[in-house]
Motif scaffolding. Structure first.
Motif, PDB file in Angstrom:
ATOM      1  N   ARG A  89       0.843  -1.197   0.000  1.00 48.54           N
ATOM      2  CA  ARG A  89       0.000   0.000   0.000  1.00 48.54           C
ATOM      3  C   ARG A  89       0.876   1.243   0.000  1.00 48.54           C
ATOM      4  O   ARG A  89       1.868   1.317   0.730  1.00 48.54           O
ATOM      5  CB  ARG A  89      -0.929   0.011   1.217  1.00 48.54           C
ATOM      6  CG  ARG A  89      -1.913   1.177   1.181  1.00 48.54           C
ATOM      7  CD  ARG A  89      -3.076   1.011   2.124  1.00 48.54           C
ATOM      8  NE  ARG A  89      -3.902   2.217   2.058  1.00 48.54           N
ATOM      9  CZ  ARG A  89      -3.817   3.230   2.921  1.00 48.54           C
ATOM     10  NH1 ARG A  89      -2.951   3.187   3.922  1.00 48.54           N
ATOM     11  NH2 ARG A  89      -4.594   4.294   2.789  1.00 48.54           N
ATOM     12  N   LEU A  90       0.496   2.208  -0.835  1.00 54.32           N
ATOM     13  CA  LEU A  90       1.258   3.454  -0.990  1.00 54.32           C
ATOM     14  C   LEU A  90       0.342   4.648  -0.722  1.00 54.32           C
ATOM     15  O   LEU A  90      -0.239   5.222  -1.654  1.00 54.32           O
ATOM     16  CB  LEU A  90       1.841   3.548  -2.403  1.00 54.32           C
ATOM     17  CG  LEU A  90       2.830   2.449  -2.814  1.00 54.32           C
ATOM     18  CD1 LEU A  90       3.134   2.563  -4.307  1.00 54.32           C
ATOM     19  CD2 LEU A  90       4.110   2.545  -2.001  1.00 54.32           C
ATOM     20  N   GLN A 100       9.929   6.648  -9.810  1.00 51.28           N
ATOM     21  CA  GLN A 100       9.422   5.752  -8.769  1.00 51.28           C
ATOM     22  C   GLN A 100       8.372   4.791  -9.320  1.00 51.28           C
ATOM     23  O   GLN A 100       8.317   3.634  -8.910  1.00 51.28           O
ATOM     24  CB  GLN A 100       8.837   6.589  -7.625  1.00 51.28           C
ATOM     25  CG  GLN A 100       9.889   7.290  -6.794  1.00 51.28           C
ATOM     26  CD  GLN A 100       9.289   8.259  -5.784  1.00 51.28           C
ATOM     27  OE1 GLN A 100       8.383   9.037  -6.115  1.00 51.28           O
ATOM     28  NE2 GLN A 100       9.779   8.207  -4.556  1.00 51.28           N
ATOM     29  N   GLU A 101       7.553   5.273 -10.269  1.00 52.04           N
ATOM     30  CA  GLU A 101       6.581   4.381 -10.917  1.00 52.04           C
ATOM     31  C   GLU A 101       7.315   3.291 -11.703  1.00 52.04           C
ATOM     32  O   GLU A 101       6.924   2.117 -11.684  1.00 52.04           O
ATOM     33  CB  GLU A 101       5.678   5.191 -11.861  1.00 52.04           C
ATOM     34  CG  GLU A 101       4.871   6.299 -11.198  1.00 52.04           C
ATOM     35  CD  GLU A 101       3.589   5.815 -10.541  1.00 52.04           C
ATOM     36  OE1 GLU A 101       3.487   4.636 -10.159  1.00 52.04           O
ATOM     37  OE2 GLU A 101       2.666   6.653 -10.410  1.00 52.04           O
ATOM     38  N   LEU A 102       8.392   3.660 -12.384  1.00 52.98           N
ATOM     39  CA  LEU A 102       9.184   2.686 -13.129  1.00 52.98           C
ATOM     40  C   LEU A 102       9.801   1.662 -12.183  1.00 52.98           C
ATOM     41  O   LEU A 102       9.850   0.462 -12.503  1.00 52.98           O
ATOM     42  CB  LEU A 102      10.279   3.401 -13.922  1.00 52.98           C
ATOM     43  CG  LEU A 102      11.222   2.511 -14.740  1.00 52.98           C
ATOM     44  CD1 LEU A 102      10.442   1.705 -15.777  1.00 52.98           C
ATOM     45  CD2 LEU A 102      12.307   3.361 -15.418  1.00 52.98           C
ATOM     46  N   ARG A 111       0.460  -0.992  -9.862  1.00 46.65           N
ATOM     47  CA  ARG A 111      -0.272  -0.090  -8.969  1.00 46.65           C
ATOM     48  C   ARG A 111      -1.706   0.144  -9.417  1.00 46.65           C
ATOM     49  O   ARG A 111      -1.971   0.405 -10.584  1.00 46.65           O
ATOM     50  CB  ARG A 111       0.463   1.252  -8.862  1.00 46.65           C
ATOM     51  CG  ARG A 111      -0.165   2.212  -7.849  1.00 46.65           C
ATOM     52  CD  ARG A 111       0.731   3.396  -7.560  1.00 46.65           C
ATOM     53  NE  ARG A 111       0.827   4.322  -8.690  1.00 46.65           N
ATOM     54  CZ  ARG A 111      -0.092   5.252  -8.968  1.00 46.65           C
ATOM     55  NH1 ARG A 111      -1.182   5.355  -8.234  1.00 46.65           N
ATOM     56  NH2 ARG A 111       0.080   6.066  -9.998  1.00 46.65           N
ATOM     57  N   VAL A 112      -2.623   0.051  -8.472  1.00 51.83           N
ATOM     58  CA  VAL A 112      -4.017   0.452  -8.637  1.00 51.83           C
ATOM     59  C   VAL A 112      -4.284   1.502  -7.552  1.00 51.83           C
ATOM     60  O   VAL A 112      -4.539   1.163  -6.397  1.00 51.83           O
ATOM     61  CB  VAL A 112      -4.990  -0.729  -8.493  1.00 51.83           C
ATOM     62  CG1 VAL A 112      -6.429  -0.263  -8.691  1.00 51.83           C
ATOM     63  CG2 VAL A 112      -4.640  -1.848  -9.462  1.00 51.83           C
ATOM     64  N   THR A 113      -4.179   2.761  -7.916  1.00 52.10           N
ATOM     65  CA  THR A 113      -4.313   3.893  -6.987  1.00 52.10           C
ATOM     66  C   THR A 113      -3.282   3.750  -5.861  1.00 52.10           C
ATOM     67  O   THR A 113      -2.108   3.932  -6.085  1.00 52.10           O
ATOM     68  CB  THR A 113      -5.758   4.024  -6.468  1.00 52.10           C
ATOM     69  OG1 THR A 113      -6.675   3.935  -7.569  1.00 52.10           O
ATOM     70  CG2 THR A 113      -5.953   5.392  -5.819  1.00 52.10           C
ATOM     71  N   PRO A 118       1.074  -7.669  -6.539  1.00 45.69           N
ATOM     72  CA  PRO A 118       2.373  -8.290  -6.819  1.00 45.69           C
ATOM     73  C   PRO A 118       2.294  -9.279  -7.984  1.00 45.69           C
ATOM     74  O   PRO A 118       1.510 -10.235  -7.944  1.00 45.69           O
ATOM     75  CB  PRO A 118       2.713  -9.002  -5.510  1.00 45.69           C
ATOM     76  CG  PRO A 118       1.387  -9.292  -4.888  1.00 45.69           C
ATOM     77  CD  PRO A 118       0.461  -8.196  -5.307  1.00 45.69           C
ATOM     78  N   GLU A 119       3.074  -9.035  -9.005  1.00 48.83           N
ATOM     79  CA  GLU A 119       3.049  -9.848 -10.224  1.00 48.83           C
ATOM     80  C   GLU A 119       3.250 -11.333  -9.938  1.00 48.83           C
ATOM     81  O   GLU A 119       2.448 -12.180 -10.332  1.00 48.83           O
ATOM     82  CB  GLU A 119       4.144  -9.349 -11.176  1.00 48.83           C
ATOM     83  CG  GLU A 119       4.280 -10.135 -12.480  1.00 48.83           C
ATOM     84  CD  GLU A 119       3.400  -9.597 -13.590  1.00 48.83           C
ATOM     85  OE1 GLU A 119       3.162 -10.332 -14.556  1.00 48.83           O
ATOM     86  OE2 GLU A 119       2.956  -8.439 -13.479  1.00 48.83           O
ATOM     87  N   ASP A 120       4.325 -11.682  -9.251  1.00 53.05           N
ATOM     88  CA  ASP A 120       4.658 -13.096  -9.057  1.00 53.05           C
ATOM     89  C   ASP A 120       3.718 -13.789  -8.087  1.00 53.05           C
ATOM     90  O   ASP A 120       3.231 -14.897  -8.353  1.00 53.05           O
ATOM     91  CB  ASP A 120       6.105 -13.235  -8.569  1.00 53.05           C
ATOM     92  CG  ASP A 120       7.108 -12.865  -9.650  1.00 53.05           C
ATOM     93  OD1 ASP A 120       6.746 -12.944 -10.844  1.00 53.05           O
ATOM     94  OD2 ASP A 120       8.241 -12.496  -9.308  1.00 53.05           O
ATOM     95  N   HIS A 121       3.453 -13.168  -6.952  1.00 50.01           N
ATOM     96  CA  HIS A 121       2.662 -13.819  -5.904  1.00 50.01           C
ATOM     97  C   HIS A 121       1.176 -13.888  -6.234  1.00 50.01           C
ATOM     98  O   HIS A 121       0.477 -14.773  -5.723  1.00 50.01           O
ATOM     99  CB  HIS A 121       2.870 -13.096  -4.571  1.00 50.01           C
ATOM    100  CG  HIS A 121       4.246 -13.230  -4.025  1.00 50.01           C
ATOM    101  ND1 HIS A 121       4.690 -14.368  -3.366  1.00 50.01           N
ATOM    102  CD2 HIS A 121       5.308 -12.385  -4.050  1.00 50.01           C
ATOM    103  CE1 HIS A 121       5.946 -14.211  -3.001  1.00 50.01           C
ATOM    104  NE2 HIS A 121       6.353 -13.015  -3.409  1.00 50.01           N
TER     105      HIS A 121
END
Length: 322
Positions: A89-90, A100-102, A111-113, A118-121
């Motif tokens: 959470r950000l 930072q987005e990169l 990121r969704v808002t 997490p891609e892998d998990h």
């Protein structure tokens, strides 16, 4: 819990959007008391917002009778189910730089808002588990609808060891347990839809293994014809887009294109942060739907112009008597 939330809303929610929320919740209750059947539509990132914490109980309590959702909402409930502890959470997402987005991308954090999936998990874990079901369906020439593969995966028990939230907080698990009718138009516009397409392009799967949006429309029409023959029909729309329009349009399709005189939708509520503008669907006032043969003139109509992640749990809590 002795109806504390309901009592709070009744006492404090007296004007403007607050009053509309209370009126819509009371109308929802009256509609159910008339033996109505409620279609709920999910757009936006409601699954990543963990709407399942209240929606799952609405489903188990028999207060939602069918759901139309985007492919993203279908899969993201599964992602959260198996990878919740790895989400990031950000709170300060508004102030992230492009660099930072990169860096989030490079870490496999989508990121969704304010929330990163997490891609892998999450994504790759579900891909690994559901791909076997796709392959088997392809091999046996037994195509299924996207949500049927999800139901099949849940019922197989193969997810159980991966749970990172209590399964009772997953709306998809609750829907699966009740064999709730589910409709997912435009599923190919989702992460799993992209993965499935890539496997077809590699020659590992045939597109014929996956039934499509036309199949969903036929299934939706069959459900509506059966249910409306015995019950009033209600429509509770969260957001707009394809989830909302696909489902509500089944009525003019049956009436105008098939020539069958099925009843119109007879309860309508939308939670949306879209305002009325030129050509906007999500922001259109309910009366516009009368001109398309979607809702009845006497249909109770409510638009709550607010954040669904705040409003929907409150309204569900009211209907549930919390």
């Amino acid at each position: 819990m002795a109806a504390e939330i309901r009592s709070f809303i009744d006492h404090h929610f007296r004007h403007f959007n607050a009053a509309t929320l209370r009126d819509a919740a009371q109308g929802y209750g009256r509609f159910l008391q008339s033996d109505g059947r409620m279609m709920l539509t999910l757009a936006g990132a409601m699954s990543t917002a963990e709407l399942g914490l209240s929606l799952a109980e609405m489903i188990r309590a028999g207060k939602v009778h069918a759901i139309t959702c985007t492919g993203a909402n279908l899969e993201e409930d599964l992602f959260n189910l198996v990878a919740h502890e790895h989400y990031v959470r950000l709170p300060g997402y508004r102030y992230l730089s492009k660099q930072q987005e990169l860096e989030l991308l490079q870490k496999g954090l989508n990121r969704v808002t304010d929330t990163c999936i997490p891609e892998d998990h999450a994504i790759r874990k579900i891909q690994h588990l559901i791909e076997n079901h796709w392959t088997e369906a392809d091999r046996n020439s037994a195509p299924r609808l996207p949500h049927e593969f999800c139901y099949e995966l849940i019922r197989s028990g193969r997810l159980n060891e991966h749970f990172e939230i209590a399964p009772e907080n997953s709306w998809l698990v609750a829907a699966c347990e009740r064999s709730l009718p589910l409709f997912v138009p435009g599923w190919e516009d989702s992460t799993l839809g992209s993965i499935f397409s890539s496997l077809c392009m590699r020659g590992k799967l045939s597109p014929a293994a996956m039934r499509s949006g036309i199949d969903y429309l036929l299934e939706l029409a069959a459900w509506y014809r059966r249910a409306s023959a015995e019950h009033p029909m209600g429509f509770f729309q969260i957001g707009g887009g394809i989830a909302g329009d696909f489902a509500i349009c089944v009525v003019p399709m049956i009436r105008q294109d098939l020539g069958e005189n099925v009843p119109l939708w007879n309860y309508y509520c939308q939670i949306s942060d879209s305002t009325t503008s030129f050509g906007s669907y999500s922001g259109a006032v309910p009366n516009e739907k009368i001109t398309w043969g979607k809702i009845a003139t006497e249909c109770p109509q409510f638009i709550i112009e607010s954040d669904a992640t705040i409003v929907a749990p409150l309204l569900f809590a009211y209907v549930l008597g919390w």
